[in-house]
Design a protein around this motif. Structure first.
Motif, mmCIF file in Angstrom:
data_model
loop_
_atom_site.group_PDB
_atom_site.id
_atom_site.type_symbol
_atom_site.label_atom_id
_atom_site.label_comp_id
_atom_site.label_asym_id
_atom_site.label_seq_id
_atom_site.Cartn_x
_atom_site.Cartn_y
_atom_site.Cartn_z
ATOM 1 N N VAL A 197 -10.676 0.015 0.787
ATOM 2 C CA VAL A 197 -9.386 0.474 0.506
ATOM 3 C C VAL A 197 -9.127 1.838 0.199
ATOM 4 O O VAL A 197 -8.212 2.561 0.553
ATOM 5 N N PHE A 198 -9.946 2.249 -0.788
ATOM 6 C CA PHE A 198 -10.105 3.657 -1.142
ATOM 7 C C PHE A 198 -9.993 4.641 -0.253
ATOM 8 O O PHE A 198 -9.469 5.640 -0.026
ATOM 9 N N THR A 200 -12.795 -2.878 -2.276
ATOM 10 C CA THR A 200 -12.268 -1.766 -2.863
ATOM 11 C C THR A 200 -12.242 -0.428 -2.311
ATOM 12 O O THR A 200 -11.573 0.495 -2.139
ATOM 13 N N LEU A 208 0.850 -1.187 0.075
ATOM 14 C CA LEU A 208 0.062 -0.136 -0.064
ATOM 15 C C LEU A 208 0.740 1.300 0.002
ATOM 16 O O LEU A 208 0.689 2.210 -0.891
ATOM 17 N N SER A 248 -6.415 -0.015 -5.557
ATOM 18 C CA SER A 248 -7.466 -0.468 -4.425
ATOM 19 C C SER A 248 -7.997 -1.839 -4.926
ATOM 20 O O SER A 248 -8.144 -2.726 -4.052
ATOM 21 N N SER A 253 -7.313 -5.489 -2.729
ATOM 22 C CA SER A 253 -8.525 -6.432 -2.347
ATOM 23 C C SER A 253 -8.360 -7.588 -3.062
ATOM 24 O O SER A 253 -8.877 -8.860 -2.690
#
Lengths: 320, 121
Positions: free
Chosen positions: A274-275, A271, A196, A245, A249
């Protein structure tokens, strides 16, 4: 698949990405607003500003286009097209449900990372062709940063592939049926977090947005761009962020796997989470200096991800 | 093979979208009939632009590129290694360990020489 099917599937995928990316800008502005005790856009499409992205797109489409006289015209026009094409092309390899993937090849992960790293060329072309000192400095920084963080990005990307024993995205997803790779003791967490971080640096996001650095470089490599060409850099940036993202995932959070709901819903949910984490990071940390950033990369992330990959490899080779 | 044709078709679609939207924008946007030369000058926060932008830049950028090549070639070796690891087992792991140790000596050399530092004396 017949030719007509290939074209229609491709068109559906392209349309879906453009739509989602357009609305991600709305999500970002709304979420950023809430994090700062504001309400974000609300006027266009009351009460929540639902139509704001559409209005923005129309505005940018009809904006005057200024090409400064000192630019290299051909490269100046090529750069935004390059960035947008390369950042949209990677989506072809990502499975959006367990079975639905446009280009299902065994080397999906390799192709994805190869295409993803071509974006930097477009960024550098933009900075060089603008013939502007801010743009050139920004493009140099962006190139150095993206190229440097490519190494930990690849090394942490490979950990799920090692654990699954495949570079095919579907195989990687199916290998996570028992547990998600982020839950794999130590190795999974390290590779997830370093991935990340490196992806944030690749996408020029805070805390690594040195190439945009408003306070010193005004706007960065896209300083001379206006209108639709300017919008292309934004489209490219957000498309890249969306791809990252989705990739997180898929590789670490099991992608479409999950109980009750269908695969598409699960992957969309993961997603989005994560975003939102990326946005949360954006409003929580300050921008690093370039020497700090390079230090973090070469002295921490590279040895760490390399060692991490070796541990994962040892585990796989012992437990076959 | 079908998959790669899909990729080609998708590439054409994306390219069509990228160029098509620019053309569409050209059709609908405002075009200034008499452009002021100041408007199309290089932007330097309102000051008159000084000199050319084709300037010299620090050597650190080249060093980053060199070290990147070193590590990226190594990553290219890692891809096939991953696929054969579960078949070849510990032998493949030890071979990769030797390769990475040699590579890491290079990293250590660059580290000791101070090439990983950003500021240079």
């Amino acid at each position: 698949m017949t030719f007509a099917e290939s074209v229609s599937h491709g068109a559906i995928l392209l349309g879906a990405i453009i739509g989602v990316v357009t609305y991600l800008t709305w999500v970002e502005r709304k979420f950023s607003g809430r994090l700062q005790s504001r309400i974000g856009p609300y006027l266009v499409g009351r009460p929540h500003g639902w139509l704001q992205p559409i209005a923005d797109a129309l505005k940018l489409l009809s904006k005057e286009d200024i090409t400064p006289t000192k630019t290299d015209r051909f490269l100046f026009n090529l750069a935004p097209i390059w960035v947008v094409v390369m950042s949209l092309l990677g989506f072809a390899f990502l499975p959006l449900t367990i079975n639905w993937v446009l280009v299902n090849i065994d080397l999906g992960l390799l192709y994805f990372s190869a295409i993803g790293s071509l974006i930097v060329i477009g960024v550098f072309i933009a900075g060089w062709a603008s013939n502007n000192k801010y743009a050139l400095l920004s493009a140099l920084r962006a190139a150095a940063q993206i190229v440097a963080y490519e190494v930990p990005l690849l090394l942490s990307l490979l950990v799920p592939a090692v654990l699954a024993g495949s570079l095919n995205f579907q195989d990687i997803i199916l290998a996570q049926e028992k547990y998600w790779f982020i839950l794999f003791p130590v190795v999974g967490q390290i590779s997830g977090i370093t991935f990340l971080l490196a992806a944030l640096a690749e996408g020029n996001r805070i805390p690594f947005d040195l190439s945009e650095a408003e306070s010193e470089l005004v706007a960065g490599f896209n300083i001379e761009y206006s209108g639709m060409k300017f919008a292309y850099f934004y489209l490219g940036e957000y498309a890249h962020l969306l791809a990252v993202s989705i990739l997180v995932s898929i590789l670490f959070l099991g992608g479409p796997l999950g109980p009750l709901l269908s695969g598409g819903v699960w992957i969309a949910l993961k997603t989005l989470i994560v975003f939102l984490i990326v946005l949360w990071i954006r409003w929580s940390f300050l921008r690093l200096r370039i020497d700090q950033m390079m230090m973090l990369n070469w002295k921490v992330l590279v040895p760490l991800t390399l060692g991490n990959l070796l541990v994962a490899g040892l585990w796989v080779s012992l437990s076959r | 093979m079908v998959s790669y044709i899909n990729l080609l078709i998708f590439f054409c679609l994306v390219l069509l979208f990228a160029v098509g939207t620019l053309v569409l924008s050209k059709l609908v946007r405002y075009i200034d009939p008499n452009v002021n030369p100041v408007k199309v000058a290089t932007y330097e926060c309102g000051e008159d632009p000084v000199g050319d932008a084709r300037i010299r830049f620090p050597v650190s950028f080249y060093l980053i590129a060199l070290i990147f090549v070193l590590f990226d070639v190594e990553a290219a070796f890692l891809f096939p290694w991953i696929l054969s690891l579960s078949k070849l087992g510990l032998l493949a792991f030890i071979e990769m360990l030797i390769f990475l140790t040699i590579l890491f000596l290079g990293w250590f050399y660059a580290f000791k020489k101070g090439d990983l530092k950003w500021e240079r004396q």
